[in-house]
Design a protein around this motif. Structure first.
Motif: not given
Length: 482
Positions: A256-259, A269-278, A416-422
């Motif tokens: 999984x990639x949690x967004x 979306x770019x991170x997920x696509x690179x990881x899933x379609x690469x 993928x997050x901008x939250x340090x806590x998450x």
């Protein structure tokens, strides 16, 4: 006429006892035969094990720095052949040229890394409770290691199993996957040129039920390392443990990639696509599930569809995404796409076979995106070894963690997050052997451990780095009184 490539046994290039061969076709053009290999049997495998066993004592007693010198030279031989090796990888496995070149370089780096490690193998000195006693440990090789490798990384995975095994002083028998075995034999040739003694490495091609089973069950093998599907891996584990072997298995994933709601949808979306379609989705660490907060779900899906539809599909020699490795793999992916539609998921992009003369004779599948996916659907639970990403919408971060962990696999996971806590909660709570923050699920450093949880691994021993050496060594404790 295609010339048959031979097995490498006891320092010689030999034909199989069966006299039979099999062909490997180019998955981008099934009309093109790339290479022909030996269709070996259990007798061929037994001869290879015998050669490895006979060479074991001599190789074990070879000083670590000398073993390292041979590994370093083999890496240099591979580096000098990088262009040709890259071309063979593209032709046999189907990766894009850039992906293939990166994999070849990784194999080179692995040999150079473990060449240095070979000189560091030793032990630790401890304080003794008695007087006039030196108490210390030494690491010794396990013995004969049987390596069974997959087709999806046909040079990197053999390298990351083989290099630490040899560095630690083990002799080796290796069976590469029949879909793309050529790179393993190129490694054998490089080691031969580097001066590896006869019998220390033996490579035999052929079916797992014959060659692999003999390697696993032969009384002269001491350790088994397998990478492949979870179903086959369980069989290998049972065979190896029943035979009293040390065993490690690295198996499938449903990564999984949690967004989160704080993420930038386009970046995610770019991170997920690179990881899933690469690598055409043919990585055990590929992103298969995007678990997305409802606050940014629609923007994320739009960006992911745009990325999927922009991918240039065709032969890996000059396109961004190549074919699946075989007709069986392509058909399996297409079957999962049909199942997802039948179960009620929305096909948002791709889902079929691309058109055009460049792809007419290959095993191509369009980059595919599903939305409205329930986490209990088969498309969200079972490994789909192809370019398919399921988007699962969730209400909050707690729900995302629950969905991420609600599978039988636990190999790689990212957030993928901008939250340090998450980010830190995800690191703590994700059930995966590899956890990444603001990165794709694929891609591994060679000097740190790699392995999974649950059905993604036997959970016995990790690969790569110092952990990779641990599998191939046993500690001996010495009490030396004087």
């Amino acid at each position: 006429m295609t010339e048959s490539t031979k097995n490498y046994v006891n320092g010689e290039w030999v034909v199989s006892e069966t006299g039979d061969t099999f062909d490997v076709e180019n998955p981008a053009n099934s009309n093109e035969i790339v290479s022909r290999y030996q269709q070996s049997n259990s007798t061929d495998a037994a001869v290879a094990v015998s050669a490895a066993a006979e060479s074991q004592d001599s190789w074990k007693n070879t000083p670590g720095p000398e073993r390292g010198r041979i590994l370093r030279e083999a890496g240099t031989v591979l580096a000098n052949q990088k262009e040709g090796l890259t071309g063979l990888l593209v032709s046999e496995e189907g990766k894009s040229y850039a992906e293939a070149a990166g994999e070849v370089q990784r194999a080179i780096d692995i040999f150079h890394y473990f060449a240095a490690k070979a000189a560091d193998l030793g032990g630790t000195v401890k304080g003794s409770s008695g007087k006039n006693t030196t108490l210390y440990t030494r690491k010794v090789p396990v013995g004969v290691a049987a390596l069974i490798t997959p087709w999806n990384y046909p040079i990197a995975i053999p390298a990351w199993k083989l290099a630490p095994a040899l560095a630690a002083g083990n002799s080796v028998v290796l069976k590469p996957a029949s879909v793309a075995p050529g790179l393993s034999l190129k490694i054998a040739k490089a080691l031969d040129e580097a001066g590896l003694p006869a019998g220390v490495l033996n490579v035999v091609t052929g079916p797992g039920r014959e060659v692999g089973s003999e390697f696993i069950e032969n009384e002269s093998t001491d350790a088994v390392s397998f990478t492949g599907s979870s179903q086959v891996g369980q069989t290998v584990y049972d065979q190896a443990t029943d035979a009293g072997k040390r065993v490690q298995t690295e198996l499938g994933g449903k990564n999984p990639t949690v967004v989160t709601g704080s993420a930038d949808p386009s970046k995610a979306a770019d991170i997920v696509a690179t990881g899933g379609f690469g690598t055409t989705g043919q990585s055990c660490t590929a992103c298969s599930r995007a678990i997305v907060d409802s606050a940014i779900h629609d923007d994320f899906v739009a960006a992911l569809i745009d990325r999927a539809e922009s991918i240039d599909i065709g032969p890996g020699s000059d396109h961004e995404m190549g074919p699946q490795v075989s007709a069986n793999e392509r058909d399996s992916t297409l079957e999962y796409i049909d199942i997802a539609v039948e179960e009620g998921a929305t096909l948002a992009a791709g889902g079929g076979v691309p058109d055009g003369t460049a792809v007419a004779n290959g095993y191509f599948v369009e980059p595919t995106v599903f939305t409205n996916v329930d986490s209990e659907m088969r498309i969200a639970q079972e490994e789909v070894f192809g370019p398919v990403i399921s988007v699962i919408e969730v209400d909050d971060f707690n729900g995302a963690i629950d969905v991420a962990n609600n599978v039988q696999y636990g190999l790689s996971a990212s957030v993928v997050t901008e939250s340090h806590n998450e980010a830190n909660r995800f690191i703590d709570e994700a059930d995966a052997g590899v956890v990444k923050v603001n990165q794709k699920t694929t891609g591994l450093e060679l000097h740190v451990p790699f392995g999974g949880f649950k059905r993604s691994s036997s959970e016995t021993w990790r690969e790569q780095g110092d952990s990779g050496l641990d599998f191939y060594t046993i500690e001996k404790t010495v009490y030396d009184s004087y």
